[in-house]
Scaffold this motif. Sequence first.
Motif, PDB file in Angstrom:
ATOM      1  N   ALA A 179      26.615  -7.983 -23.675  1.00 15.13           N
ATOM      2  CA  ALA A 179      26.525  -6.610 -23.174  1.00 15.13           C
ATOM      3  C   ALA A 179      25.078  -6.164 -23.072  1.00 15.13           C
ATOM      4  CB  ALA A 179      27.308  -5.664 -24.093  1.00 15.13           C
ATOM      5  N   PHE A 180      24.298  -6.479 -24.122  1.00 16.70           N
ATOM      6  CA  PHE A 180      22.887  -6.103 -24.088  1.00 16.70           C
ATOM      7  C   PHE A 180      22.129  -6.910 -23.037  1.00 16.70           C
ATOM      8  CE2 PHE A 180      23.538  -4.370 -28.472  1.00 16.70           C
ATOM      9  CZ  PHE A 180      23.096  -3.084 -28.184  1.00 16.70           C
ATOM     10  N   GLN A 181      22.532  -8.163 -22.862  1.00 18.49           N
ATOM     11  CA  GLN A 181      21.885  -8.992 -21.851  1.00 18.49           C
ATOM     12  C   GLN A 181      22.116  -8.404 -20.466  1.00 18.49           C
ATOM     13  OE1 GLN A 181      22.986 -13.127 -21.993  1.00 18.49           O
ATOM     14  NE2 GLN A 181      21.936 -13.621 -20.088  1.00 18.49           N
ATOM     15  N   PHE A 182      23.335  -7.955 -20.211  1.00 21.91           N
ATOM     16  CA  PHE A 182      23.627  -7.358 -18.918  1.00 21.91           C
ATOM     17  C   PHE A 182      22.865  -6.045 -18.751  1.00 21.91           C
ATOM     18  CE2 PHE A 182      26.007  -4.901 -15.825  1.00 21.91           C
ATOM     19  CZ  PHE A 182      26.204  -5.829 -14.818  1.00 21.91           C
ATOM     20  N   PHE A 183      22.802  -5.282 -19.838  1.00 15.59           N
ATOM     21  CA  PHE A 183      22.045  -4.023 -19.809  1.00 15.59           C
ATOM     22  C   PHE A 183      20.588  -4.291 -19.462  1.00 15.59           C
ATOM     23  CE2 PHE A 183      19.252  -1.090 -22.150  1.00 15.59           C
ATOM     24  CZ  PHE A 183      19.601   0.108 -21.556  1.00 15.59           C
ATOM     25  N   ASP A 184      19.999  -5.304 -20.112  1.00 15.47           N
ATOM     26  CA  ASP A 184      18.604  -5.653 -19.850  1.00 15.47           C
ATOM     27  C   ASP A 184      18.400  -6.090 -18.406  1.00 15.47           C
ATOM     28  OD1 ASP A 184      17.861  -5.059 -22.411  1.00 15.47           O
ATOM     29  OD2 ASP A 184      17.953  -7.127 -23.137  1.00 15.47           O
ATOM     30  N   SER A 185      19.353  -6.888 -17.895  1.00 15.05           N
ATOM     31  CA  SER A 185      19.199  -7.381 -16.524  1.00 15.05           C
ATOM     32  C   SER A 185      19.288  -6.237 -15.529  1.00 15.05           C
ATOM     33  CB  SER A 185      20.271  -8.425 -16.217  1.00 15.05           C
ATOM     34  OG  SER A 185      21.557  -7.829 -16.169  1.00 15.05           O
ATOM     35  N   GLN A 186      20.065  -5.206 -15.870  1.00 18.03           N
ATOM     36  CA  GLN A 186      20.186  -4.052 -14.992  1.00 18.03           C
ATOM     37  C   GLN A 186      18.946  -3.170 -15.036  1.00 18.03           C
ATOM     38  OE1 GLN A 186      22.808  -4.702 -12.872  1.00 18.03           O
ATOM     39  NE2 GLN A 186      23.529  -2.631 -13.122  1.00 18.03           N
ATOM     40  N   ASN A 187      18.352  -3.059 -16.218  1.00 17.24           N
ATOM     41  CA  ASN A 187      17.301  -2.073 -16.413  1.00 17.24           C
ATOM     42  C   ASN A 187      15.903  -2.649 -16.549  1.00 17.24           C
ATOM     43  OD1 ASN A 187      18.801   0.665 -16.907  1.00 17.24           O
ATOM     44  ND2 ASN A 187      19.977  -0.902 -17.963  1.00 17.24           N
ATOM     45  N   ALA A 188      15.774  -3.961 -16.719  1.00 17.50           N
ATOM     46  CA  ALA A 188      14.439  -4.516 -16.919  1.00 17.50           C
ATOM     47  C   ALA A 188      14.159  -5.675 -15.973  1.00 17.50           C
ATOM     48  CB  ALA A 188      14.286  -4.979 -18.373  1.00 17.50           C
ATOM     49  N   ARG A 189      14.870  -6.789 -16.164  1.00 17.30           N
ATOM     50  CA  ARG A 189      14.531  -7.975 -15.385  1.00 17.30           C
ATOM     51  C   ARG A 189      14.974  -7.852 -13.933  1.00 17.30           C
ATOM     52  NH1 ARG A 189      16.205 -10.419 -20.146  1.00 17.30           N
ATOM     53  NH2 ARG A 189      18.219 -10.961 -19.277  1.00 17.30           N
ATOM     54  N   GLY A 190      15.999  -7.049 -13.696  1.00 14.50           N
ATOM     55  CA  GLY A 190      16.376  -6.815 -12.319  1.00 14.50           C
ATOM     56  C   GLY A 190      15.368  -5.889 -11.677  1.00 14.50           C
ATOM     57  N   LYS A 191      15.544  -5.622 -10.390  1.00 16.51           N
ATOM     58  CA  LYS A 191      14.613  -4.736  -9.699  1.00 16.51           C
ATOM     59  C   LYS A 191      14.893  -3.299 -10.131  1.00 16.51           C
ATOM     60  CE  LYS A 191      13.133  -3.041  -5.237  1.00 16.51           C
ATOM     61  NZ  LYS A 191      13.433  -2.942  -3.799  1.00 16.51           N
ATOM     62  N   ALA A 192      14.062  -2.781 -10.990  1.00 12.24           N
ATOM     63  CA  ALA A 192      14.237  -1.404 -11.452  1.00 12.24           C
ATOM     64  C   ALA A 192      13.926  -0.455 -10.310  1.00 12.24           C
ATOM     65  CB  ALA A 192      13.317  -1.134 -12.633  1.00 12.24           C
ATOM     66  N   LEU A 193      14.716   0.586 -10.177  1.00  8.09           N
ATOM     67  CA  LEU A 193      14.470   1.571  -9.142  1.00  8.09           C
ATOM     68  C   LEU A 193      13.329   2.485  -9.561  1.00  8.09           C
ATOM     69  CD1 LEU A 193      18.030   2.672  -8.000  1.00  8.09           C
ATOM     70  CD2 LEU A 193      16.384   1.298  -6.730  1.00  8.09           C
ATOM     71  N   TYR A 194      12.312   2.562  -8.721  1.00  3.24           N
ATOM     72  CA  TYR A 194      11.257   3.535  -8.925  1.00  3.24           C
ATOM     73  C   TYR A 194      11.819   4.925  -8.614  1.00  3.24           C
ATOM     74  CZ  TYR A 194       7.598  -0.125  -8.850  1.00  3.24           C
ATOM     75  OH  TYR A 194       6.791  -1.197  -9.124  1.00  3.24           O
ATOM     76  N   PRO A 195      11.212   5.975  -9.174  1.00  2.34           N
ATOM     77  CA  PRO A 195      11.644   7.322  -8.782  1.00  2.34           C
ATOM     78  C   PRO A 195      11.578   7.545  -7.276  1.00  2.34           C
ATOM     79  CG  PRO A 195      10.291   7.441 -10.751  1.00  2.34           C
ATOM     80  CD  PRO A 195      10.251   6.000 -10.290  1.00  2.34           C
ATOM     81  N   HIS A 196      10.558   6.965  -6.617  1.00  2.83           N
ATOM     82  CA  HIS A 196      10.465   7.186  -5.169  1.00  2.83           C
ATOM     83  C   HIS A 196      11.590   6.475  -4.421  1.00  2.83           C
ATOM     84  CE1 HIS A 196       8.088   3.364  -5.349  1.00  2.83           C
ATOM     85  NE2 HIS A 196       8.707   3.147  -4.205  1.00  2.83           N
ATOM     86  N   ASP A 197      12.180   5.408  -5.012  1.00  6.15           N
ATOM     87  CA  ASP A 197      13.359   4.779  -4.395  1.00  6.15           C
ATOM     88  C   ASP A 197      14.542   5.746  -4.400  1.00  6.15           C
ATOM     89  OD1 ASP A 197      12.251   2.232  -3.830  1.00  6.15           O
ATOM     90  OD2 ASP A 197      12.484   1.644  -5.915  1.00  6.15           O
ATOM     91  N   LEU A 198      14.704   6.446  -5.516  1.00  5.84           N
ATOM     92  CA  LEU A 198      15.784   7.432  -5.615  1.00  5.84           C
ATOM     93  C   LEU A 198      15.562   8.573  -4.633  1.00  5.84           C
ATOM     94  CD1 LEU A 198      16.028   7.571  -9.528  1.00  5.84           C
ATOM     95  CD2 LEU A 198      17.489   6.279  -7.960  1.00  5.84           C
ATOM     96  N   LEU A 199      14.295   8.977  -4.475  1.00  8.26           N
ATOM     97  CA  LEU A 199      13.973  10.045  -3.521  1.00  8.26           C
ATOM     98  C   LEU A 199      14.238   9.590  -2.088  1.00  8.26           C
ATOM     99  CD1 LEU A 199      10.685  11.385  -5.133  1.00  8.26           C
ATOM    100  CD2 LEU A 199      12.843  12.630  -4.913  1.00  8.26           C
ATOM    101  N   LYS A 200      13.898   8.347  -1.812  1.00  4.09           N
ATOM    102  CA  LYS A 200      14.164   7.804  -0.476  1.00  4.09           C
ATOM    103  C   LYS A 200      15.658   7.895  -0.161  1.00  4.09           C
ATOM    104  CE  LYS A 200      14.354   3.342   1.888  1.00  4.09           C
ATOM    105  NZ  LYS A 200      14.118   1.887   1.740  1.00  4.09           N
ATOM    106  N   ALA A 201      16.492   7.447  -1.094  1.00  2.00           N
ATOM    107  CA  ALA A 201      17.938   7.476  -0.874  1.00  2.00           C
ATOM    108  C   ALA A 201      18.434   8.909  -0.691  1.00  2.00           C
ATOM    109  CB  ALA A 201      18.654   6.813  -2.052  1.00  2.00           C
ATOM    110  N   TYR A 202      17.918   9.816  -1.512  1.00  2.00           N
ATOM    111  CA  TYR A 202      18.343  11.222  -1.427  1.00  2.00           C
ATOM    112  C   TYR A 202      18.008  11.819  -0.056  1.00  2.00           C
ATOM    113  CZ  TYR A 202      18.340  16.260  -2.230  1.00  2.00           C
ATOM    114  OH  TYR A 202      18.560  17.619  -2.120  1.00  2.00           O
ATOM    115  N   HIS A 203      16.783  11.602   0.394  1.00  2.00           N
ATOM    116  CA  HIS A 203      16.354  12.227   1.652  1.00  2.00           C
ATOM    117  C   HIS A 203      16.953  11.536   2.871  1.00  2.00           C
ATOM    118  CE1 HIS A 203      13.682  15.270   0.022  1.00  2.00           C
ATOM    119  NE2 HIS A 203      13.297  14.386  -0.874  1.00  2.00           N
ATOM    120  N   LEU A 204      17.304  10.258   2.752  1.00  2.00           N
ATOM    121  CA  LEU A 204      18.022   9.612   3.844  1.00  2.00           C
ATOM    122  C   LEU A 204      19.416  10.219   3.995  1.00  2.00           C
ATOM    123  CD1 LEU A 204      17.052   5.828   3.470  1.00  2.00           C
ATOM    124  CD2 LEU A 204      16.444   7.380   5.338  1.00  2.00           C
ATOM    125  N   ARG A 205      20.028  10.562   2.872  1.00  4.73           N
ATOM    126  CA  ARG A 205      21.340  11.240   2.951  1.00  4.73           C
ATOM    127  C   ARG A 205      21.215  12.571   3.668  1.00  4.73           C
ATOM    128  NH1 ARG A 205      21.904   9.574  -2.486  1.00  4.73           N
ATOM    129  NH2 ARG A 205      21.621  11.700  -3.247  1.00  4.73           N
TER     130      ARG A 205
END
Length: 506
Positions: free
Chosen positions: A184-210
């Motif tokens: 479970a922790f390994q999956f958590f880490d892969s989601q939040n660390a080793r995977g491509k973490a979303l920058y705040p500007h990525d979230l803003l991009k998605a919001y404004h595209l909507r």
Amino acid sequence: MNNLILSITTIGDLLLHNKITRNGDCKSIGNVKLNIPEYQRPYKWTARNAIQLLDDITEAKNENKEVYRVGTLILHKDKDENGNERYNIVDGQQRTITFSLLLYALYKATGETITIDFLGQQVFNNEYSRRNVPNNYNAFRRRVGAKGEADDKMDHDRNIKQLRKYIEDQCELIVVITDDLSEAFQFFDSQNARGKALYPHDLLKAYHLREMAGMDDAKTEKIVEEWEKIPQHDLAVFFGDYLYRIKEWINGNWTYKLSEHNIFKFKGITRTARTPYAQFYKGAYSYAEFVNSSAMPFVSGTREVNAFQLNTPIIAGKPFFDYTKHYYEILKDIQDNSQYEGFYIKGDVIVKTLDCYFNRGTGNRITRLLFDTALLLYVDRFCPATFPTKVDIELFEQFVTFAFIWAYPLRAQYDNLGWQSAQNYVLENSDKVNSLNIYKLITDSDTPISLLSMMADKLSPLSQYELSNRLKKSLANEETGINKKDGDEVFVNYLHYFESNQFYTK
């Protein structure tokens, strides 16, 4: 990972019926008793985060979205001390608690009673949880509170029940279940660390595209293409270190790390907003767009109309991407000191010296950021983007000198400069010479002349007594001819410009 079960659940099934809606075989998982384990962090969502979630859901409902995905829930399945199955929340606690409080408030608002088992467990004795749980619940109650008159109450109750049904049936979580805690922790880490973490500007991009839903696909693709041309790390630094700090410092606020919890500052006014406040800024942007896209500036020989200001709200959707490109290009121009290129800074002797030492230590990087952000705000407020006059250029050059006289005494007075000291200096909570909120001073000034006059009045000379021990030692070595340590020339060369501008007294 052999023990993972991937599932999807609606909020209603999870919190009201204690089940996961469907797994990979399209079967439900019953008797899901959610538990917050001791290793979990406190409940840190504030009322602002909670209300933002409610607003996002309401917007999705109004746009008739059939399914609204609200995040991921990672669960570790084990047994309690009595041998009963339980599902420990590894990731997703903040949202799960918030949805529980929201549903409870929505039932209360219509006078109904509801039991949410998840809310019945003991909350750990932590100051954040003790404060935020009741605060967020009360914030929901205030937002969805019952109406007094009979007709109003009928309409209110009907609207609340429709919203409640949308949350229960159409808001979904992706659920990951495993009976192996390390997995479970390994999956958590892969989601939040080793995977491509979303920058705040990525979230803003998605919001404004909507917010651009309905726009021509070709135009949308072109906007995204322009956005992707900018290196993503550069965008992260641009939003987190420059735009975010300016917005906070203008208002006298301490800045932290830009994250999903404070990106609301860049969400702006939506296309559906109808308040006079929103209409004013949308009207100003529309006017600038109309004038600049016409032949009016060319025919009349006048300047283009600036569609943006850093201390005013952003307009959501396409204007956000225009805003980003506009200020990113200005900042890059400010940081380019080429003699014959660019617009704002051209071969400035002070900036040439600063460029030599920009990356020599944290203190120099911090001070240069203060200098650059002050210049960016000045340009935004007072520098025309087209047809600058000789006076415009001369006034800006005067400000460049004053911005240096404001920012670099901070570097000269500390042996080791960190962000806490720098922010105290910016927010006038420091006893150091020239501790001044230059950002507020700029936005409070109507003309560059009035700003320069105030700065001339407020800035004070450095004295030898106030210099850091390291700088005093560097000066002594300079006078006696002793070999200086690497980096000492940084301080001595900065000090030269204080002397040449009569802002240093021995």
